[in-house]
Design an enzyme around this catalytic site. Sequence first.
Site, PDB file in Angstrom:
ATOM      1  N   HIS A  63     -52.128 -87.644 103.260  1.00 43.80           N
ATOM      2  CA  HIS A  63     -52.983 -86.725 102.499  1.00 43.80           C
ATOM      3  C   HIS A  63     -54.421 -86.791 103.007  1.00 43.80           C
ATOM      4  CE1 HIS A  63     -55.217 -85.440  98.762  1.00 43.80           C
ATOM      5  NE2 HIS A  63     -54.376 -84.435  98.925  1.00 43.80           N
ATOM      6  N   ASP A 105     -52.345 -80.936  99.077  1.00 44.19           N
ATOM      7  CA  ASP A 105     -52.082 -81.517  97.758  1.00 44.19           C
ATOM      8  C   ASP A 105     -50.607 -81.395  97.386  1.00 44.19           C
ATOM      9  OD1 ASP A 105     -54.777 -82.077  97.635  1.00 44.19           O
ATOM     10  OD2 ASP A 105     -55.222 -80.661  96.020  1.00 44.19           O
TER      11      ASP A 105
END
Length: 139
Positions: A63, A105
């Site tokens: 991420h 996300d």
Amino acid sequence: MRTLWIMAVLLLGVEGSLMQFEMLIMKLAKSSGMFWYSAYGCYCGWGGQGRPQDATDRCCFVHDCCYGKATGCDPKKDVYTYSEENGDIVCGGDDPCRKEVCECDKAAAICFRDNMDTYNSKTYWMFPAKNCQEESEPC
């Protein structure tokens, strides 16, 4: 007590896509990102260094890398749109930055869901940064 202080600080700083990220994690992984992933391993939470400690920590590493590749964007503030279609999250909108942040996300929330069995709070919750000194692998 330290955990409550960290949670209070994190909540004060939550805005834009960070709150949306929390909502995606709750929707897809059925857990609170702010609680479960804000201070886990070497990469979950603010910053990140060293080597990911397990598959859950690797979700945060990937991420972070995804946000890093979103050049010209402000991933923690860019507010994006998404919808649910047949149980899937679909990132939308015309702004390429916002769509890219949404995809980052979404991928992390799916990763958390798919790696729930690796989450080890006894070992990696509030993991000391001094244990994250190994050289990081490249994104």
